[in-house]
Write a protein that holds these residues in place. Structure first.
Motif, PDB file in Angstrom:
ATOM      1  N   SER A   1      20.018 -44.689 -21.778  1.00  0.00           N
ATOM      2  CA  SER A   1      20.533 -45.855 -22.514  1.00  0.00           C
ATOM      3  C   SER A   1      19.850 -47.106 -21.971  1.00  0.00           C
ATOM      4  O   SER A   1      19.617 -47.218 -20.761  1.00  0.00           O
ATOM      5  CB  SER A   1      22.048 -45.971 -22.358  1.00  0.00           C
ATOM      6  OG  SER A   1      22.391 -46.054 -20.989  1.00  0.00           O
TER       7      SER A   1
ATOM      8  N   ALA B   1      20.170 -36.582 -35.965  1.00  0.00           N
ATOM      9  CA  ALA B   1      20.996 -36.956 -37.121  1.00  0.00           C
ATOM     10  C   ALA B   1      20.433 -38.198 -37.814  1.00  0.00           C
ATOM     11  O   ALA B   1      20.568 -38.350 -39.039  1.00  0.00           O
ATOM     12  CB  ALA B   1      22.436 -37.183 -36.684  1.00  0.00           C
ATOM     13  N   TYR B   2      19.798 -39.070 -37.045  1.00  0.00           N
ATOM     14  CA  TYR B   2      19.159 -40.262 -37.620  1.00  0.00           C
ATOM     15  C   TYR B   2      17.749 -39.973 -38.139  1.00  0.00           C
ATOM     16  O   TYR B   2      17.061 -40.882 -38.607  1.00  0.00           O
ATOM     17  CB  TYR B   2      19.097 -41.384 -36.580  1.00  0.00           C
ATOM     18  CG  TYR B   2      20.403 -42.102 -36.367  1.00  0.00           C
ATOM     19  CD1 TYR B   2      20.946 -42.918 -37.365  1.00  0.00           C
ATOM     20  CD2 TYR B   2      21.097 -41.978 -35.165  1.00  0.00           C
ATOM     21  CE1 TYR B   2      22.150 -43.589 -37.173  1.00  0.00           C
ATOM     22  CE2 TYR B   2      22.303 -42.644 -34.963  1.00  0.00           C
ATOM     23  CZ  TYR B   2      22.824 -43.445 -35.967  1.00  0.00           C
ATOM     24  OH  TYR B   2      24.015 -44.100 -35.783  1.00  0.00           O
TER      25      TYR B   2
ATOM     26  N   ARG C   1      21.012 -35.140 -30.020  1.00  0.00           N
ATOM     27  CA  ARG C   1      21.597 -34.645 -31.272  1.00  0.00           C
ATOM     28  C   ARG C   1      21.812 -35.795 -32.250  1.00  0.00           C
ATOM     29  O   ARG C   1      21.569 -35.653 -33.462  1.00  0.00           O
ATOM     30  CB  ARG C   1      22.912 -33.918 -30.981  1.00  0.00           C
ATOM     31  CG  ARG C   1      23.484 -33.189 -32.196  1.00  0.00           C
ATOM     32  CD  ARG C   1      24.740 -32.412 -31.814  1.00  0.00           C
ATOM     33  NE  ARG C   1      24.393 -31.277 -30.987  1.00  0.00           N
ATOM     34  CZ  ARG C   1      24.047 -30.092 -31.455  1.00  0.00           C
ATOM     35  NH1 ARG C   1      23.961 -29.903 -32.761  1.00  0.00           N
ATOM     36  NH2 ARG C   1      23.781 -29.095 -30.641  1.00  0.00           N
ATOM     37  N   GLU C   2      22.255 -36.956 -31.738  1.00  0.00           N
ATOM     38  CA  GLU C   2      22.423 -38.123 -32.605  1.00  0.00           C
ATOM     39  C   GLU C   2      21.064 -38.613 -33.113  1.00  0.00           C
ATOM     40  O   GLU C   2      20.945 -39.049 -34.256  1.00  0.00           O
ATOM     41  CB  GLU C   2      23.151 -39.247 -31.860  1.00  0.00           C
ATOM     42  CG  GLU C   2      24.635 -39.000 -31.691  1.00  0.00           C
ATOM     43  CD  GLU C   2      25.377 -40.233 -31.193  1.00  0.00           C
ATOM     44  OE1 GLU C   2      24.745 -41.313 -31.079  1.00  0.00           O
ATOM     45  OE2 GLU C   2      26.574 -40.118 -30.913  1.00  0.00           O
TER      46      GLU C   2
ATOM     47  N   GLY D   1      17.913 -41.015 -27.034  1.00  0.00           N
ATOM     48  CA  GLY D   1      19.281 -40.972 -26.517  1.00  0.00           C
ATOM     49  C   GLY D   1      19.413 -40.289 -25.177  1.00  0.00           C
ATOM     50  O   GLY D   1      20.525 -40.003 -24.722  1.00  0.00           O
TER      51      GLY D   1
ATOM     52  N   THR E   1      21.950 -49.555 -34.437  1.00  0.00           N
ATOM     53  CA  THR E   1      22.626 -48.313 -34.090  1.00  0.00           C
ATOM     54  C   THR E   1      22.535 -48.069 -32.590  1.00  0.00           C
ATOM     55  O   THR E   1      21.708 -48.663 -31.890  1.00  0.00           O
ATOM     56  CB  THR E   1      22.001 -47.128 -34.840  1.00  0.00           C
ATOM     57  OG1 THR E   1      22.751 -45.957 -34.573  1.00  0.00           O
ATOM     58  CG2 THR E   1      20.561 -46.903 -34.395  1.00  0.00           C
ATOM     59  N   GLN E   2      23.400 -47.210 -32.116  1.00  0.00           N
ATOM     60  CA  GLN E   2      23.342 -46.734 -30.733  1.00  0.00           C
ATOM     61  C   GLN E   2      23.110 -45.231 -30.763  1.00  0.00           C
ATOM     62  O   GLN E   2      23.860 -44.503 -31.418  1.00  0.00           O
ATOM     63  CB  GLN E   2      24.642 -47.046 -29.981  1.00  0.00           C
ATOM     64  CG  GLN E   2      24.811 -48.515 -29.632  1.00  0.00           C
ATOM     65  CD  GLN E   2      26.035 -48.737 -28.749  1.00  0.00           C
ATOM     66  OE1 GLN E   2      27.065 -48.088 -28.910  1.00  0.00           O
ATOM     67  NE2 GLN E   2      25.922 -49.666 -27.825  1.00  0.00           N
ATOM     68  N   ILE E   3      22.069 -44.795 -30.082  1.00  0.00           N
ATOM     69  CA  ILE E   3      21.764 -43.365 -30.029  1.00  0.00           C
ATOM     70  C   ILE E   3      22.169 -42.864 -28.644  1.00  0.00           C
ATOM     71  O   ILE E   3      21.566 -43.244 -27.638  1.00  0.00           O
ATOM     72  CB  ILE E   3      20.266 -43.115 -30.300  1.00  0.00           C
ATOM     73  CG1 ILE E   3      19.883 -43.670 -31.683  1.00  0.00           C
ATOM     74  CG2 ILE E   3      19.944 -41.625 -30.217  1.00  0.00           C
ATOM     75  CD1 ILE E   3      18.410 -43.602 -32.003  1.00  0.00           C
ATOM     76  N   LYS E   4      23.201 -42.029 -28.613  1.00  0.00           N
ATOM     77  CA  LYS E   4      23.806 -41.647 -27.325  1.00  0.00           C
ATOM     78  C   LYS E   4      23.254 -40.344 -26.770  1.00  0.00           C
ATOM     79  O   LYS E   4      23.409 -40.062 -25.583  1.00  0.00           O
ATOM     80  CB  LYS E   4      25.324 -41.542 -27.481  1.00  0.00           C
ATOM     81  CG  LYS E   4      25.971 -42.879 -27.842  1.00  0.00           C
ATOM     82  CD  LYS E   4      27.460 -42.693 -28.103  1.00  0.00           C
ATOM     83  CE  LYS E   4      28.100 -44.019 -28.554  1.00  0.00           C
ATOM     84  NZ  LYS E   4      29.521 -43.849 -28.936  1.00  0.00           N
ATOM     85  N   ASN E   5      22.631 -39.533 -27.626  1.00  0.00           N
ATOM     86  CA  ASN E   5      22.098 -38.254 -27.163  1.00  0.00           C
ATOM     87  C   ASN E   5      21.077 -37.742 -28.175  1.00  0.00           C
ATOM     88  O   ASN E   5      20.985 -38.246 -29.296  1.00  0.00           O
ATOM     89  CB  ASN E   5      23.227 -37.231 -26.955  1.00  0.00           C
ATOM     90  CG  ASN E   5      24.086 -37.079 -28.195  1.00  0.00           C
ATOM     91  OD1 ASN E   5      23.578 -36.742 -29.268  1.00  0.00           O
ATOM     92  ND2 ASN E   5      25.386 -37.327 -28.069  1.00  0.00           N
TER      93      ASN E   5
END
Length: 500
Positions: A56, A79-80, A75-76, A53, A69-73
């Motif tokens: 992009s 989370a995944y 931290r995300e 993330g 899914t989209q991983i934006k950063n």
């Protein structure tokens, strides 16, 4: 049909209209070690930064366990269940080891950070993995290798489903590599997927299940590790065959140029003696904590020995600081080029000439013409890939940055060159370039003292090898007697109950 925990499909990415990834599809299965290989600039880091993330993609999609899914950063990504051990270590140097491990996910009690529990959990993790580091130690008091080990422990502690390991063994030695591989095997059995990025071919064939090769932003292919050999893999990575990967330059050995006699520095190393000849490459092997880098620093005047004598051309010397060592024609290429070898915010030219400005000046004024010529000569002679001498060093690949470090010190016309992990974190093509440069050094009569954690490298280049264990010299091996087993026996002499 294969089940994949991670799918990156048709990923493309450009920076300033320069395409760095072109339609890459990369898939990882649960419980596999998937090696991602390629030269620096091939696109490996960009692909992983998209996964984490940090960047992009311009095109393409990411699926986790079949779900788009989209991983934006980052931290995300966490989370995944995706974590990454970065090649460039960025710890908080004035925090404790335990605080770094739990940074961003601190353990709380009554609304406050529970430092005691963080220390206890960190200590349990270290014991489980077999690493001897005090959780209370400040990060700045650790070696590069120890910081790398802390980063590995941190990633393992996150209970991730996918762990990206970017050059995880670049600063650790054989014993720590064995520990890491044991942990990777444990994670594999727990169905954790490992994406393993490394320039060390022997490691890839030892640990990987499948290999994906990138070159110039293109996916060359993905193969079971059993379907390719070392030469085929290198050819796919660099686009050409590389013969005699570690070339040994044999030159007549001259007189003794450096003599170290019973040198000691407190607990770091004790009573180390050796002689180094002109035209010779003397390797120093040993495990993390053996005192190899500390010995180099004492010879170069960064630290002061407590006992013993250093002689250059038979004359005792006392290096109170590196300036004295430089005057005595000694150069030290440190193990961490970005922290202690270079200034990434300066240009290629400025980095090459920074140690030699007095020689390039008259009455305190730098001779710009001489400085530019000196930089241009080394850029040409060392084949440094850069758009110009004024390019910021941060924009060069790791291999070319390492060539700049060598250029900086070669400009001082040293007679003794100390190389501490000279190929750490650089790709196979650049490694061979560095090996050839080391060969050129000894051809001109320079004496080379080389510290390396890569046993094939130190055996391939050295004329002799001395081995340190827990600060003591435990063995000296002539080239005709080189063997990995013998080096490791000397390196772990005290762990095995004494010198063998």
């Amino acid at each position: 049909m294969d089940d994949f925990i991670l799918e990156m499909n048709n990923i493309s990415k450009s920076f300033a209209k320069v395409r760095v990834l072109n339609d890459i599809t990369f898939k990882v299965k649960p419980g596999e070690v998937h090696a991602l290989v390629g030269e620096n600039g091939a696109g490996k880091s960009t692909l992983m930064k998209i996964l984490m993330g940090i960047h992009s993609p311009d095109n393409g999609e990411i699926l986790i366990s079949g779900h788009k899914t989209q991983i934006k950063n980052p931290r995300e990504a966490l989370a995944y269940g995706i974590s990454m051990i970065h090649q460039e270590l960025n710890p908080i140097m004035d925090m404790e080891v335990s605080e770094n491990i739990f940074l961003g996910r601190e353990i709380h009690k009554n609304g406050l950070v529970n430092i005691r529990e963080e220390r206890n959990q960190a200590e349990s993790l270290f014991k489980e993995i077999g690493i001897n580091i005090n959780p209370r130690t400040l990060m700045r008091n650790l070696s590069v290798a120890q910081i790398q080990l802390v980063e590995i422990v941190k990633a393992i502690s996150l209970s991730s489903r996918v762990i990206v390991m970017d050059e995880p063994t670049s600063a650790i030695t054989q014993k720590e590599v064995k520990t890491l591989f044991e942990q990777i095997d444990r994670l594999r059995k727990q169905n954790v997927a490992i994406i393993y990025i490394s320039h060390k071919m022997d490691e890839i064939f030892q640990i990987a299940d499948r290999i994906s090769v990138l070159r110039d932003g293109e996916l060359i292919g993905t193969f079971p590790v059993t379907d390719v050999n070392n030469d085929q893999l290198i050819k796919m990575m660099v686009g050409r065959e590389i013969k005699e990967f570690i070339p040994k330059t044999v030159v007549p050995v001259g007189e003794v140029i450096l003599e170290v006699d019973n040198l000691s520095r407190g607990k770091h190393f004790q009573n180390v003696s050796f002689k180094l000849h002109a035209g010779e490459i003397l390797g120093i092997a040993g495990l993390v904590g053996a005192g190899r880098s500390e010995l180099a620093e004492a010879i170069f005047g960064i630290t002061q020995p407590t006992n013993g004598v250093i002689r250059i051309n038979g004359i005792p010397v006392n290096h109170q600081n590196p300036k004295h060592a430089i005057r005595n024609k000694i150069a030290l290429i440190t193990e961490d080029r970005k922290q202690t070898g270079l200034n990434l915010k300066f240009s290629v030219k400025d980095n090459i000439t920074i140690v030699s400005l007095d020689e390039l000046s008259r009455m305190g004024i730098i001779n710009d013409t001489q400085e530019r010529k000196a930089a241009d000569d080394f850029i040409h002679n060392l084949s440094i890939k850069t758009t110009s001498r004024n390019t910021l060093l941060a924009n060069l690949s790791g291999g070319n940055q390492q060539k700049v470090v060598l250029a900086k010190w070669l400009l001082t016309t040293p007679e003794i060159i100390i190389l501490d992990e000279p190929t750490r974190g650089i790709d196979v093509g650049a490694k061979r370039d560095i090996y050839l440069l080391i060969g050129e050094m000894v051809k001109t009569g320079k004496a080379v003292l080389m510290i390396s954690s890569e046993i094939p490298e130190i055996m391939g280049l050295s004329d002799r090898i001395i081995v340190l264990a827990e600060g003591e010299k435990t063995g000296e091996i002539s080239r005709q007697d080189f063997s990995q087993e013998l080096i490791m026996r000397y390196a772990s002499a005290f762990n095995n109950g004494g010198i063998q």
